[in-house]
Motif scaffolding. Structure first.
Motif, short mmCIF file in Angstrom:
data_model
loop_
_atom_site.label_atom_id
_atom_site.label_comp_id
_atom_site.label_asym_id
_atom_site.label_seq_id
_atom_site.Cartn_x
_atom_site.Cartn_y
_atom_site.Cartn_z
N UNK A 134 -1.19 0.22 -3.71
CA UNK A 134 0.12 0.88 -3.63
C UNK A 134 0.02 2.31 -4.15
N UNK A 135 -0.66 2.47 -5.27
CA UNK A 135 -0.82 3.82 -5.85
C UNK A 135 -1.70 4.70 -4.96
N UNK A 136 -2.70 4.11 -4.32
CA UNK A 136 -3.53 4.88 -3.39
C UNK A 136 -2.70 5.36 -2.21
N UNK A 137 -1.85 4.50 -1.69
CA UNK A 137 -1.01 4.87 -0.55
C UNK A 137 -0.05 6.00 -0.91
N UNK A 142 -7.36 7.68 -6.79
CA UNK A 142 -8.46 8.12 -5.92
C UNK A 142 -8.78 7.08 -4.86
N UNK A 143 -9.36 7.55 -3.77
CA UNK A 143 -9.77 6.66 -2.69
C UNK A 143 -10.97 5.84 -3.17
N UNK A 144 -11.10 4.69 -2.57
CA UNK A 144 -12.22 3.80 -2.89
C UNK A 144 -11.75 2.37 -2.87
N UNK A 145 -12.70 1.45 -2.89
CA UNK A 145 -12.32 0.04 -2.87
C UNK A 145 -11.48 -0.32 -4.11
N UNK A 146 -10.31 -0.87 -3.87
CA UNK A 146 -9.41 -1.22 -4.98
C UNK A 146 -10.05 -2.25 -5.90
N UNK A 188 -7.27 8.41 -11.45
CA UNK A 188 -6.21 9.23 -10.84
C UNK A 188 -6.77 10.12 -9.74
N UNK A 189 -5.96 10.32 -8.71
CA UNK A 189 -6.38 11.18 -7.59
C UNK A 189 -6.37 12.63 -8.00
#
Length: 189
Positions: A134-137, A142-146, A188-189
């Protein structure tokens, strides 16, 4: 209190204490003695040592789920639930040194298969993954496997607090916040 539940809980608590003290070498007889029950009584609740060890980890997962899994709140941003999860996980691991040691054994426990671990920890792990996704969306994590990100956060907390326990008996509010902030900064992104 229900006597059956009380005896089962005593057995699980005794097994957890002995696993922490002696590793998986503890015998069923030693567990029975620690729980103050007859050895035969163990087998009324757990048909094998493997089943008892699974019971110990299932109980820990139940406690984790009660403390850490919260229903999604669409009104809160994606960052707040993750920060709360991180802080609650820090508290969960810090408050019980024995429970923290059980996690160390989990990584090297031949009695628990990967399939067993997925069954025991599945709902808890899925909750963490869903929060991260949800936070990635929302562009917050940051991107990557949750799965990797949630494992990193939990592992970082356990290892940091393990080292901290070796030198300190308390975790100050400032140090707790430092650990939480470092976890957030890492993902964090």
């Amino acid at each position: 209190m229900d006597i059956v539940l009380d005896k089962r809980e005593r057995i699980l608590a005794a097994a957890a204490r002995l696993i922490v003290r002696n590793g998986l070498q503890c015998s069923m007889a030693a567990i029975a003695e620690e729980a103050n029950v007859a050895t035969g009584s163990l087998y009324n609740y757990f048909d094998s040592k493997e089943a008892l060890v699974l019971g110990v980890y299932t109980r820990v997962t139940e406690l984790m789920t009660e403390r850490l899994v919260t229903p999604p709140d669409p009104a809160s941003g994606g960052e707040e639930p993750i920060r709360r999860y991180i802080e609650n996980y820090i508290d969960f691991i810090w408050e019980d040194a024995d429970r923290a040691v059980l996690f160390d054994y989990l990584d090297n426990n031949p009695l628990i298969t990967l399939s067993d671990a997925r069954t025991i920890f599945g709902a808890f792990v899925e909750h963490g993954i869903a929060m991260i996704e949800t936070a990635q969306a929302a562009g917050l994590v940051r991107a990557g496997p949750a799965t990797m990100i949630t494992s990193f956060v939990r592992g970082s907390i356990r290892n940091t607090l393990k080292r901290r326990r070796m030198t300190e008996t308390t975790l100050s509010a400032a140090d707790r916040q430092l650990v939480a902030d470092m976890c957030w900064a890492a993902i964090a992104a």
